[in-house]
Motif scaffolding. Structure first.
Motif, PDB file in Angstrom:
ATOM      1  N   LYS A  55       0.895  -1.265  -0.049  1.00 42.11           N
ATOM      2  CA  LYS A  55      -0.094   0.012   0.010  1.00 42.11           C
ATOM      3  C   LYS A  55       1.087   1.352  -0.108  1.00 42.11           C
ATOM      4  O   LYS A  55       2.040   1.296   0.290  1.00 42.11           O
ATOM      5  CB  LYS A  55      -0.998   0.054   1.310  1.00 42.11           C
ATOM      6  CG  LYS A  55      -2.038  -1.434   1.364  1.00 42.11           C
ATOM      7  CD  LYS A  55      -2.838  -1.019   2.191  1.00 42.11           C
ATOM      8  CE  LYS A  55      -3.920  -2.377   2.410  1.00 42.11           C
ATOM      9  NZ  LYS A  55      -4.500  -2.279   3.643  1.00 42.11           N
ATOM     10  N   LYS A  66      -2.932   6.399   5.043  1.00 46.08           N
ATOM     11  CA  LYS A  66      -3.092   5.564   3.832  1.00 46.08           C
ATOM     12  C   LYS A  66      -3.624   6.722   2.748  1.00 46.08           C
ATOM     13  O   LYS A  66      -4.427   7.210   2.697  1.00 46.08           O
ATOM     14  CB  LYS A  66      -3.844   4.387   4.065  1.00 46.08           C
ATOM     15  CG  LYS A  66      -4.211   3.502   3.035  1.00 46.08           C
ATOM     16  CD  LYS A  66      -4.820   2.143   3.479  1.00 46.08           C
ATOM     17  CE  LYS A  66      -6.281   2.593   3.707  1.00 46.08           C
ATOM     18  NZ  LYS A  66      -6.940   1.205   4.201  1.00 46.08           N
ATOM     19  N   SER A  68      -5.128   6.316  -0.368  1.00 42.51           N
ATOM     20  CA  SER A  68      -5.984   5.293  -1.332  1.00 42.51           C
ATOM     21  C   SER A  68      -6.274   6.056  -2.606  1.00 42.51           C
ATOM     22  O   SER A  68      -7.003   5.338  -3.539  1.00 42.51           O
ATOM     23  CB  SER A  68      -7.055   4.852  -0.754  1.00 42.51           C
ATOM     24  OG  SER A  68      -7.845   5.754   0.007  1.00 42.51           O
ATOM     25  N   TYR A  73      -1.607   3.443  -6.153  1.00 45.71           N
ATOM     26  CA  TYR A  73      -2.311   2.588  -4.927  1.00 45.71           C
ATOM     27  C   TYR A  73      -2.944   1.231  -5.444  1.00 45.71           C
ATOM     28  O   TYR A  73      -2.697   0.324  -5.006  1.00 45.71           O
ATOM     29  CB  TYR A  73      -3.375   3.465  -4.213  1.00 45.71           C
ATOM     30  CG  TYR A  73      -3.870   2.696  -2.797  1.00 45.71           C
ATOM     31  CD1 TYR A  73      -3.194   2.876  -1.534  1.00 45.71           C
ATOM     32  CD2 TYR A  73      -4.872   1.852  -2.993  1.00 45.71           C
ATOM     33  CE1 TYR A  73      -3.656   2.112  -0.692  1.00 45.71           C
ATOM     34  CE2 TYR A  73      -5.538   1.203  -1.985  1.00 45.71           C
ATOM     35  CZ  TYR A  73      -4.920   1.218  -0.601  1.00 45.71           C
ATOM     36  OH  TYR A  73      -5.289   0.577   0.513  1.00 45.71           O
ATOM     37  N   LYS A  77      -1.636  -2.749  -5.479  1.00 47.77           N
ATOM     38  CA  LYS A  77      -2.686  -3.556  -4.493  1.00 47.77           C
ATOM     39  C   LYS A  77      -3.549  -4.545  -5.191  1.00 47.77           C
ATOM     40  O   LYS A  77      -3.640  -5.414  -4.570  1.00 47.77           O
ATOM     41  CB  LYS A  77      -3.206  -2.494  -3.484  1.00 47.77           C
ATOM     42  CG  LYS A  77      -4.242  -3.291  -2.664  1.00 47.77           C
ATOM     43  CD  LYS A  77      -4.952  -2.148  -1.685  1.00 47.77           C
ATOM     44  CE  LYS A  77      -5.856  -2.947  -0.615  1.00 47.77           C
ATOM     45  NZ  LYS A  77      -6.883  -3.720  -1.136  1.00 47.77           N
ATOM     46  N   ASN A 337       1.746  -4.432   4.077  1.00 50.79           N
ATOM     47  CA  ASN A 337       0.910  -4.614   5.285  1.00 50.79           C
ATOM     48  C   ASN A 337       1.113  -6.034   5.753  1.00 50.79           C
ATOM     49  O   ASN A 337       0.768  -7.033   5.457  1.00 50.79           O
ATOM     50  CB  ASN A 337      -0.409  -4.441   5.262  1.00 50.79           C
ATOM     51  CG  ASN A 337      -1.214  -4.675   6.355  1.00 50.79           C
ATOM     52  OD1 ASN A 337      -0.875  -4.849   7.391  1.00 50.79           O
ATOM     53  ND2 ASN A 337      -2.693  -3.969   6.360  1.00 50.79           N
TER      54      ASN A 337
END
Length: 413
Positions: A55, A66, A68, A73, A77, A337
Motif C-alpha cells: 500500500k 493511507k 488510497s 495505490y 495493491k 501490510n
C-alpha cells in the motif's frame, strides 16, 4: 563498457511447462526438477510475500496515513498489469529473485501523461546488465539493462525504467542465486533419494560377496552374477530362501540405513536448504522443537529474520523508482501490510486493542481498521482511563491531603 556474467540455473517445474513459458531447460536433468525441499521453501517464500498487500502511505509529520486516492495505490495493491493480479505478480517476482538471484520488472510509462500504466516482470535469462564505466552511451558508470525480446530484438533500458530486486549481493548490482549455493546439497539429497529407491527396488537386500572355490572365466562369471541377481533382486524375492549351487557361498555386506546415519544426513540436508532460504523448520512440518505456545513466536521470528529484510528491499526500490521526487519529499512511501503474519489469536488481539485504547495511543477507528471494520462517528478521538494522572501530580495529591488533615487538627484545637 562491460557486462555482468550470467549464471547457470536449475529449474523447478516440469520440462514441458517451462518450454511453454519460453524457459529453456537444456542441460538440466529431469530429476533435478523434483527436489521437494527446494520447491517447498520456494513456495513458502513466494506465498508469504504474495499474500501481503503493498500500500501507499504518507508520513504527515503527525503520523502516517493511507493514500488510497493515488493512482499507484490500486496498481500495486490490485493489478500491476492486465495479465497478473497483485498476488501472481509478487509470486513471479519473488520466484525469479530467489531462483536467479535477480528479478527484473519493466516500468511501462505513458509518454504523453508521464503516468505509470503497468509493471511487467521479465525472465532474467533474457537480461544482460551493462555498466557503462567509460561513459560511452551516456553518464559514466550508468547501468543499462539489455533485454532480448521474443522477436529476437534487443531492447535497452536505463536503470530508472527498471525495477531490479536482488537476493544476497556482493557488489550491490547483481544478486546471487540461492541455487548456486545449494547445487551440491541438492544433488546429494537426490542421490540419497535414489539410494532409498534402489534399496527398496532390490528387495531391501544388501550387497555381498559371492565365494567360489576354483577357477572361472569371464563369460561364466558374468552369467553367474546375472543369475544370482535374478534370484535375489526385486521386492518379490525379499525374505525368500536363497539356493546356492555346489561350491558357492555368499557373505552379505549388511550396511543398514541406520549404520550409514542416512536419516540424520537427510535431515541435515533439509535443514541446510531451509536455512539458505531463511525458512523455519516448522514450515516444513518439522515440529520437534515446536509447541502450542511457541508457534506464534516462531512465526514472528520468521518475519523478523527472513521477511523483514526482503520487504524492506522491495519497499525501497518501489518508493525510489515509482514515486516522483516531490512526492518522496512530501513523505509518500510504499509499505507492505504485515498484520496477517503478526496477527495473534482473537483473544490476544482484543486484549492488546483494549490496552492501546485505554492508554490513549490508539483510537477506536484505528482498531476497527485493523479488523477491517468500517469507522464509526466519534471513533477518531483518543481516550484514556479517567483515573490516570500525571506522575508529578500524584505526590501533590498526597501532600495536599496531608496538609488538609493538619488544618483540621488545628481547627479542632
Amino acid at each position: 563498457m562491460f557486462k555482468r556474467k550470467k549464471r547457470s540455473y536449475i529449474s523447478l517445474e516440469d520440462e514441458e511447462l517451462l518450454k511453454l513459458l519460453g524457459i529453456s531447460v537444456d542441460g538440466v536433468s529431469s530429476n533435478k526438477l523434483k527436489e521437494a525441499t527446494y520447491f517447498t521453501c520456494m513456495r513458502i517464500l513466494c506465498d508469504s510475500i504474495s499474500k501481503l498487500p503493498c500500500k501507499l502511505y504518507r508520513d504527515t509529520g503527525n503520523g502516517k496515513e493511507k493514500v488510497s486516492n493515488h493512482y499507484l495505490y490500486n496498481l500495486l495493491k490490485i493489478r500491476p498489469n492486465p495479465y497478473m493480479s497483485a498476488s501472481d505478480f509478487w509470486k513471479c517476482v519473488e520466484f525469479q529473485r530467489n531462483h536467479y538471484g535477480n528479478a527484473i520488472v519493466v516500468i511501462d510509462v505513458n509518454n504523453k501523461t508521464g503516468m505509470i500504466e503497468g509493471l511487467y516482470p521479465v525472465d532474467f535469462k533474457n537480461v544482460e546488465i551493462w555498466i557503462d564505466d567509460a561513459g560511452i552511451i551516456g553518464n559514466k558508470n550508468a547501468i543499462w539493462y539489455v533485454i532480448k525480446g521474443k522477436d529476437g530484438l534487443e531492447y535497452k533500458f536505463f536503470s530508472d525504467e527498471i525495477l531490479h530486486f536482488k537476493a544476497l549481493t556482493t557488489d550491490g548490482i547483481v544478486g546471487i542465486s540461492i541455487k548456486d549455493y545449494l547445487t551440491v546439497i541438492i544433488e546429494n539429497a537426490q542421490s540419497g533419494q535414489q539410494y532409498i529407491n534402489n534399496y527398496f527396488s532390490n528387495g531391501l537386500f544388501a550387497k555381498g560377496i559371492l565365494h567360489y572355490t576354483g577357477d572361472i572365466n569371464e563369460t561364466s562369471e558374468r552369467k553367474m552374477q546375472e543369475r544370482f541377481e535374478r534370484m535375489v533382486g526385486g521386492v518379490s524375492n525379499a525374505g525368500k530362501i536363497l539356493p546356492l549351487p555346489l561350491g558357492f557361498s555368499f557373505t552379505p555386506l549388511n550396511t543398514s540405513m541406520a549404520d550409514a546415519q542416512f536419516l540424520e544426513l537427510n535431515e541435515l540436508t533439509i535443514r541446510q536448504i531451509a536455512a539458505a532460504f531463511g525458512v523455519k523448520m516448522h514450515h516444513l512440518n518439522d515440529l520437534n522443537r515446536a509447541t502450542h505456545t511457541n508457534i506464534e513466536e516462531q512465526q514472528k521470528s520468521f518475519y523478523i529474520d527472513t521477511l523483514q529484510s526482503i520487504l524492506t528491499m522491495y519497499e525501497q526500490e518501489l518508493t525510489y523508482k515509482l514515486l516522483l521526487d516531490k512526492e518522496i519529499a512530501l513523505g509518500y512511501y510504499f509499505k507492505f501490510n504485515v498484520d496477517s503474519i503478526l496477527r495473534s489469536d482473537i483473544k490476544t488481539r482484543y486484549e492488546a486493542y483494549r490496552i492501546g485504547i485505554q492508554s490513549g495511543f490508539l483510537t477506536p477507528n484505528e482498531v476497527r481498521e485493523k479488523e477491517e471494520l468500517s469507522p464509526q462517528e466519534g471513533g477518531d478521538i483518543l481516550i484514556c482511563n479517567g483515573n490516570m494522572q500525571k506522575l508529578i501530580d500524584v505526590g501533590a495529591y498526597y501532600k495536599n491531603k496531608k496538609g488538609g488533615e493538619n488544618d483540621g487538627e488545628k481547627k479542632q484545637e
